[in-house]
Design an enzyme around this catalytic site. Structure first.
Site, PDB file in Angstrom:
ATOM      1  N   GLN A   1     -16.420   9.603   9.407  1.00  0.00           N
ATOM      2  CA  GLN A   1     -16.928   8.417   8.722  1.00  0.00           C
ATOM      3  C   GLN A   1     -16.778   7.167   9.573  1.00  0.00           C
ATOM      4  OE1 GLN A   1     -14.422   8.655   5.214  1.00  0.00           O
ATOM      5  NE2 GLN A   1     -16.149   9.240   3.928  1.00  0.00           N
TER       6      GLN A   1
ATOM      7  N   TYR B   1       0.841  -1.192   0.000  1.00  0.00           N
ATOM      8  CA  TYR B   1       0.000   0.000   0.000  1.00  0.00           C
ATOM      9  C   TYR B   1       0.882   1.250   0.000  1.00  0.00           C
ATOM     10  CZ  TYR B   1      -3.780  -3.200   1.412  1.00  0.00           C
ATOM     11  OH  TYR B   1      -4.694  -4.233   1.486  1.00  0.00           O
TER      12      TYR B   1
ATOM     13  N   ALA C   1     -18.585  -2.437  -1.506  1.00  0.00           N
ATOM     14  CA  ALA C   1     -18.338  -2.526  -2.952  1.00  0.00           C
ATOM     15  C   ALA C   1     -17.670  -1.254  -3.463  1.00  0.00           C
ATOM     16  CB  ALA C   1     -19.632  -2.809  -3.710  1.00  0.00           C
TER      17      ALA C   1
END
Length: 339
Positions: free
Chosen positions: A292, A54, A209
């Site tokens: 979030q 990453y 998704a």
């Protein structure tokens, strides 16, 4: 926070794992990334997932710095090895003993820890004998650099062979990390039954998704500016080619009444859906804003009923990807970048 066992072990991980696949070291600044990690800790998340690939090792460094000062025993840290890193030379990729041994040392240094809780094979390496790979993992466990072993996107046959070798070597293969969501269900036919038999849990990524299940992608409308579907570095091709077809977007919009009935947001509904599967130990979330994280964690407060789980499935019937053969396409037949 609630916890589930990782495979057939006594090791527990939080039902929500914080991951930094497409954010730390690339999409968000380090101070924002740190704020997101702090928000995860504040929300009760104790499990954190990353990988050396990453942002070409930067994400591990960001996570290590963000967790600095936390009580190590109160955290579960997972990372992965396989993909090409550094200058991407011929031995900077794969699951050879050389790359695994060098990989764990680099990851521990960047994460600022003496060990990781689960060290995961990011993909299957067709160019290295599995015996070599599993022996290297066993040596790492015996050295105390990893407590458990996991894999990511392996087929049912590969899981079975690796599990047998792990038992012979006296180590525990406890998890598989596949993509899984209400729109991507390819693990259900073979991977999940095999894993249940062997005592392996799923730690799933992309449970929303890659944003499609939020409902923000409207049928017939341009993708929202700044969304993942418009970011060439953030998985845009996967979204456009597989998950964001017009008929899929139409079906996703019909999930809103189900979410309302459950008292959940669309994101929370998606997380609750994957956690309804008892073979799923944890769902990985990412975040580009701290708020979030707290909002997503609320998904565990209201487990999805069987009726609502069925309603989601019926709504997405015909657009959800269920072909078990897709699991055989996840690992490259040749090591990437070395041919």
């Amino acid at each position: 926070m609630k916890y589930r066992y990782a495979g057939n072990s006594g090791f527990k991980i939080s039902e929500i794992t914080y991951g930094n696949w497409l954010t730390h070291g690339s999409q968000v600044e380090n101070d924002v990334a740190t704020a997101c990690v702090r928000a995860a800790l504040d929300a009760g998340i104790t499990s954190f997932d990353t990988a050396d690939v990453y942002a070409n090792t930067v994400a591990e460094s960001v996570l290590g710095e963000a967790l600095k000062g936390e009580r190590r025993e109160s955290l579960e840290i997972f990372t992965k090895v396989f993909n090409a890193i550094g200058p991407k030379g011929p031995n900077d990729v794969g699951l050879s003993r050389k790359h695994i041994m060098e990989g764990i040392n680099g990851s521990l240094q960047r994460l600022q820890t003496d060990y990781v809780d689960i060290y995961q094979a990011h993909r299957y390496d067709y160019e290295t004998p599995l015996e070599e790979t599993m022996q290297a993992f066993a040596d790492i466990v015996r050295q105390g650099k990893a407590l458990y072993i996991g894999v990511s996107e392996w087929t049912s046959e590969q899981l079975r062979e690796a599990h047998q070798l792990a038992r012979q070597l006296g180590i525990q293969l406890v998890t598989n990390q596949p993509q899984y969501s209400a729109l991507w269900r390819v693990i259900e036919e073979k991977i999940v039954p095999t894993s249940e038999e062997l005592g392996i849990s799923q730690i799933v990524f992309s449970p929303v998704a890659q944003g499609v299940l939020t409902g923000k992608y409207k049928p017939g409308e341009p993708y929202p500016e700044g969304s993942r579907a418009t970011d060439s570095k953030g998985g845009a091709s996967m979204i456009k080619n597989t998950l964001a077809q017009e008929e899929t977007l139409v079906a996703v919009q019909k999930l809103q009444p189900i979410a309302d009935e459950a008292g959940l947001s669309m994101v929370q509904l998606s997380l609750a859906w994957v956690l309804h599967n008892p073979n799923v130990a944890s769902a990985i979330i990412g975040a580009s804003r701290p708020e979030q994280v707290a909002e997503n964690v609320k998904a565990i407060e209201k487990p999805l009923s069987d009726d609502l789980w069925d309603a989601v499935n019926e709504t997405l019937a015909g657009v959800a990807v269920t072909d078990a053969e897709r699991t055989y396409q996840m690992s490259p037949k040749q090591r990437p970048g070395t041919n």
